[in-house]
Design a protein around this motif. Sequence first.
Motif, PDB file in Angstrom:
ATOM      1  N   LYS A 153       0.843  -1.213   0.000  1.00 17.46           N
ATOM      2  CA  LYS A 153       0.000   0.000   0.000  1.00 17.46           C
ATOM      3  C   LYS A 153       0.871   1.254   0.000  1.00 17.46           C
ATOM      4  O   LYS A 153       0.603   2.207  -0.718  1.00 17.46           O
ATOM      5  N   GLU A 154       1.935   1.220   0.787  1.00 16.89           N
ATOM      6  CA  GLU A 154       2.851   2.384   0.828  1.00 16.89           C
ATOM      7  C   GLU A 154       3.478   2.653  -0.537  1.00 16.89           C
ATOM      8  O   GLU A 154       3.774   3.776  -0.887  1.00 16.89           O
ATOM      9  N   ARG A 155       3.685   1.557  -1.293  1.00 11.80           N
ATOM     10  CA  ARG A 155       4.318   1.717  -2.619  1.00 11.80           C
ATOM     11  C   ARG A 155       3.291   2.021  -3.710  1.00 11.80           C
ATOM     12  O   ARG A 155       3.595   2.030  -4.894  1.00 11.80           O
ATOM     13  N   GLY A 156       2.014   2.166  -3.324  1.00 14.32           N
ATOM     14  CA  GLY A 156       0.979   2.491  -4.311  1.00 14.32           C
ATOM     15  C   GLY A 156       0.471   1.290  -5.082  1.00 14.32           C
ATOM     16  O   GLY A 156      -0.089   1.426  -6.178  1.00 14.32           O
ATOM     17  N   LEU A 157       0.644   0.097  -4.508  1.00 14.46           N
ATOM     18  CA  LEU A 157       0.152  -1.128  -5.168  1.00 14.46           C
ATOM     19  C   LEU A 157      -1.035  -1.691  -4.378  1.00 14.46           C
ATOM     20  O   LEU A 157      -1.051  -1.627  -3.141  1.00 14.46           O
ATOM     21  N   ILE A 158      -2.003  -2.258  -5.086  1.00 15.49           N
ATOM     22  CA  ILE A 158      -3.147  -2.877  -4.398  1.00 15.49           C
ATOM     23  C   ILE A 158      -2.713  -4.284  -3.976  1.00 15.49           C
ATOM     24  O   ILE A 158      -2.338  -5.092  -4.834  1.00 15.49           O
ATOM     25  N   PRO A 159      -2.745  -4.575  -2.680  1.00  8.22           N
ATOM     26  CA  PRO A 159      -2.322  -5.917  -2.258  1.00  8.22           C
ATOM     27  C   PRO A 159      -3.476  -6.926  -2.303  1.00  8.22           C
ATOM     28  O   PRO A 159      -4.612  -6.579  -1.999  1.00  8.22           O
ATOM     29  N   PHE A 160      -3.154  -8.159  -2.673  1.00 12.84           N
ATOM     30  CA  PHE A 160      -4.136  -9.250  -2.647  1.00 12.84           C
ATOM     31  C   PHE A 160      -3.505 -10.443  -1.936  1.00 12.84           C
ATOM     32  O   PHE A 160      -2.316 -10.732  -2.122  1.00 12.84           O
ATOM     33  N   LEU A 161      -4.326 -11.139  -1.172  1.00 15.91           N
ATOM     34  CA  LEU A 161      -3.826 -12.353  -0.504  1.00 15.91           C
ATOM     35  C   LEU A 161      -4.297 -13.619  -1.205  1.00 15.91           C
ATOM     36  O   LEU A 161      -3.976 -14.711  -0.768  1.00 15.91           O
ATOM     37  N   SER A 162      -5.104 -13.447  -2.249  1.00 18.15           N
ATOM     38  CA  SER A 162      -5.492 -14.654  -3.000  1.00 18.15           C
ATOM     39  C   SER A 162      -5.643 -14.298  -4.470  1.00 18.15           C
ATOM     40  O   SER A 162      -6.004 -13.165  -4.816  1.00 18.15           O
ATOM     41  N   THR A 163      -5.374 -15.284  -5.307  1.00 23.48           N
ATOM     42  CA  THR A 163      -5.450 -15.046  -6.752  1.00 23.48           C
ATOM     43  C   THR A 163      -6.903 -14.825  -7.189  1.00 23.48           C
ATOM     44  O   THR A 163      -7.158 -14.079  -8.125  1.00 23.48           O
ATOM     45  N   CYS A 164      -7.847 -15.461  -6.482  1.00 18.97           N
ATOM     46  CA  CYS A 164      -9.245 -15.275  -6.913  1.00 18.97           C
ATOM     47  C   CYS A 164      -9.685 -13.834  -6.679  1.00 18.97           C
ATOM     48  O   CYS A 164     -10.475 -13.293  -7.455  1.00 18.97           O
ATOM     49  N   CYS A 165      -9.144 -13.190  -5.658  1.00 21.33           N
ATOM     50  CA  CYS A 165      -9.464 -11.770  -5.446  1.00 21.33           C
ATOM     51  C   CYS A 165      -8.949 -10.941  -6.625  1.00 21.33           C
ATOM     52  O   CYS A 165      -9.619 -10.014  -7.080  1.00 21.33           O
ATOM     53  N   ALA A 166      -7.755 -11.272  -7.099  1.00 24.26           N
ATOM     54  CA  ALA A 166      -7.192 -10.536  -8.240  1.00 24.26           C
ATOM     55  C   ALA A 166      -8.077 -10.724  -9.472  1.00 24.26           C
ATOM     56  O   ALA A 166      -8.330  -9.778 -10.228  1.00 24.26           O
ATOM     57  N   ASN A 167      -8.559 -11.933  -9.666  1.00 23.63           N
ATOM     58  CA  ASN A 167      -9.428 -12.219 -10.807  1.00 23.63           C
ATOM     59  C   ASN A 167     -10.748 -11.448 -10.660  1.00 23.63           C
ATOM     60  O   ASN A 167     -11.265 -10.866 -11.617  1.00 23.63           O
ATOM     61  N   ALA A 168     -11.284 -11.430  -9.434  1.00 20.57           N
ATOM     62  CA  ALA A 168     -12.540 -10.712  -9.164  1.00 20.57           C
ATOM     63  C   ALA A 168     -12.373  -9.216  -9.416  1.00 20.57           C
ATOM     64  O   ALA A 168     -13.230  -8.576 -10.027  1.00 20.57           O
ATOM     65  N   TYR A 169     -11.237  -8.693  -8.967  1.00 18.19           N
ATOM     66  CA  TYR A 169     -10.971  -7.253  -9.115  1.00 18.19           C
ATOM     67  C   TYR A 169     -10.966  -6.862 -10.599  1.00 18.19           C
ATOM     68  O   TYR A 169     -11.549  -5.864 -10.999  1.00 18.19           O
ATOM     69  N   THR A 170     -10.323  -7.695 -11.427  1.00 14.29           N
ATOM     70  CA  THR A 170     -10.267  -7.375 -12.857  1.00 14.29           C
ATOM     71  C   THR A 170     -11.634  -7.518 -13.513  1.00 14.29           C
ATOM     72  O   THR A 170     -12.044  -6.692 -14.319  1.00 14.29           O
ATOM     73  N   ALA A 171     -12.344  -8.577 -13.159  1.00 19.47           N
ATOM     74  CA  ALA A 171     -13.657  -8.828 -13.784  1.00 19.47           C
ATOM     75  C   ALA A 171     -14.744  -7.940 -13.185  1.00 19.47           C
ATOM     76  O   ALA A 171     -15.850  -7.882 -13.717  1.00 19.47           O
ATOM     77  N   GLN A 172     -14.409  -7.297 -12.047  1.00 16.58           N
ATOM     78  CA  GLN A 172     -15.367  -6.432 -11.345  1.00 16.58           C
ATOM     79  C   GLN A 172     -16.630  -7.173 -10.925  1.00 16.58           C
ATOM     80  O   GLN A 172     -17.749  -6.674 -11.063  1.00 16.58           O
ATOM     81  N   VAL A 173     -16.415  -8.388 -10.460  1.00 18.24           N
ATOM     82  CA  VAL A 173     -17.523  -9.186  -9.912  1.00 18.24           C
ATOM     83  C   VAL A 173     -17.115  -9.607  -8.495  1.00 18.24           C
ATOM     84  O   VAL A 173     -15.922  -9.581  -8.166  1.00 18.24           O
ATOM     85  N   PRO A 174     -18.071  -9.998  -7.654  1.00 16.91           N
ATOM     86  CA  PRO A 174     -17.673 -10.429  -6.304  1.00 16.91           C
ATOM     87  C   PRO A 174     -16.797 -11.677  -6.368  1.00 16.91           C
ATOM     88  O   PRO A 174     -16.973 -12.527  -7.248  1.00 16.91           O
ATOM     89  N   CYS A 175     -15.876 -11.765  -5.430  1.00 23.10           N
ATOM     90  CA  CYS A 175     -14.948 -12.895  -5.436  1.00 23.10           C
ATOM     91  C   CYS A 175     -15.709 -14.222  -5.342  1.00 23.10           C
ATOM     92  O   CYS A 175     -16.597 -14.380  -4.501  1.00 23.10           O
ATOM     93  N   MET A 176     -15.335 -15.150  -6.208  1.00 22.10           N
ATOM     94  CA  MET A 176     -16.033 -16.438  -6.269  1.00 22.10           C
ATOM     95  C   MET A 176     -15.877 -17.235  -4.978  1.00 22.10           C
ATOM     96  O   MET A 176     -16.740 -18.021  -4.606  1.00 22.10           O
ATOM     97  N   SER A 177     -14.750 -17.035  -4.279  1.00 25.33           N
ATOM     98  CA  SER A 177     -14.515 -17.794  -3.048  1.00 25.33           C
ATOM     99  C   SER A 177     -15.027 -17.054  -1.809  1.00 25.33           C
ATOM    100  O   SER A 177     -14.710 -17.432  -0.688  1.00 25.33           O
TER     101      SER A 177
END
Length: 348
Positions: A238-262
Amino acid sequence: MTVHPRTSCPNRCVYCYVQDLGLDFRDAKPSRLSGEELVFSLVSNPWFLPGRMGTFLAFGSLCDPFHPSCVEKTIDFMVAVAGKLKNPCQFSTKMYLSEKTVERLSKIDGLSLSPLITITSLEKAHLLEPHASPPEKRMESISHLKAAGFKPLLFLRPIIPGVTDQEIDHILRRAKKAGAVGVVFGSLKVSQNILARLEQTGIDLKTTLKEENLSLEGDKLVPIPTIEFKKKAVHTAKERGLIPFLSTCCANAYTAQVPCMSLCWTTHFCTQCPNNCPHKIPDIPKEGIARTIRFLSRREPKRIRLEDQKITVYLPDSRRTKNVRKHGHMLQVAARKRVKIAQVRAFR
Ligand code: SF4
Ligand code: SF4
């Protein structure tokens, strides 16, 4: 759900678990399925839900999907998924993505694509991933993806104690400069073989295993706990201006702009990214849920309890119980709520 353009991988990374799953690096074979056959095999899978709000697809858990030997197959698969199914897709790669390859991806109509560029170390990449593209070329891939309108993420995985944790700040800064919008953190899993291979490159994890009270047996993969590291890493990202994710499905959800499948927002995996899943949960009325259950199980629900985060379906008791878990899973993916299916005795 993972999609495999090929099984096994010519990259032969030192920490790779593919061999521990019973696959031999020497037998790397491209998939024999065509794009259309892949679509058929997905829709025939009872755990797969088609559509943008359906099952997330990840390309590349048993291979690098952009290794030159399977780029064409990967793109063929993505074209087919985008054309017929529209499910959110994601890939992770350590290979260089040229502007031409990225342009081809950007031209796939209807494709929701979350690109993950994997880097575990800048200094030891030549030892750990001797056949993958060097990290500076992977940084170029990030730049090409960003320029083409994608939201490239750094995939900081596997986090190798004593290596990745020492370099994290440098890697995050470089990735941000290259155009990454965020970072996904992923742990290392080790077996006896992986431990021995790492040792040959000068990375000794025996002390870490001892401190964590972990023991290894043969091919069994044991995750190295990184929870404390990840907590700090989220903050640093966050300090470096990057969005952190702890799971790959969250990253997929963020791009697709849908709620996380998991349903990660109901777990400690949620980093409260801008996707804001809780505000995107579909409003499905009881009748819609009843119709879905009738369609899936051919049984009439006796009662449906609808709560904020949970659906409970009461089905008449039946011998046909083996599919109950599958039906619950499908409804959970579609409704983005925890689903419990309870079987109740019918009155006589
Ligand atoms: S690129 Fe991935 S699948 Fe291929 S050898 Fe490396 S870790 Fe394994
Ligand atoms: S809001 Fe939370 S659960 Fe949803 S995608 Fe972002 S991090 Fe994941």
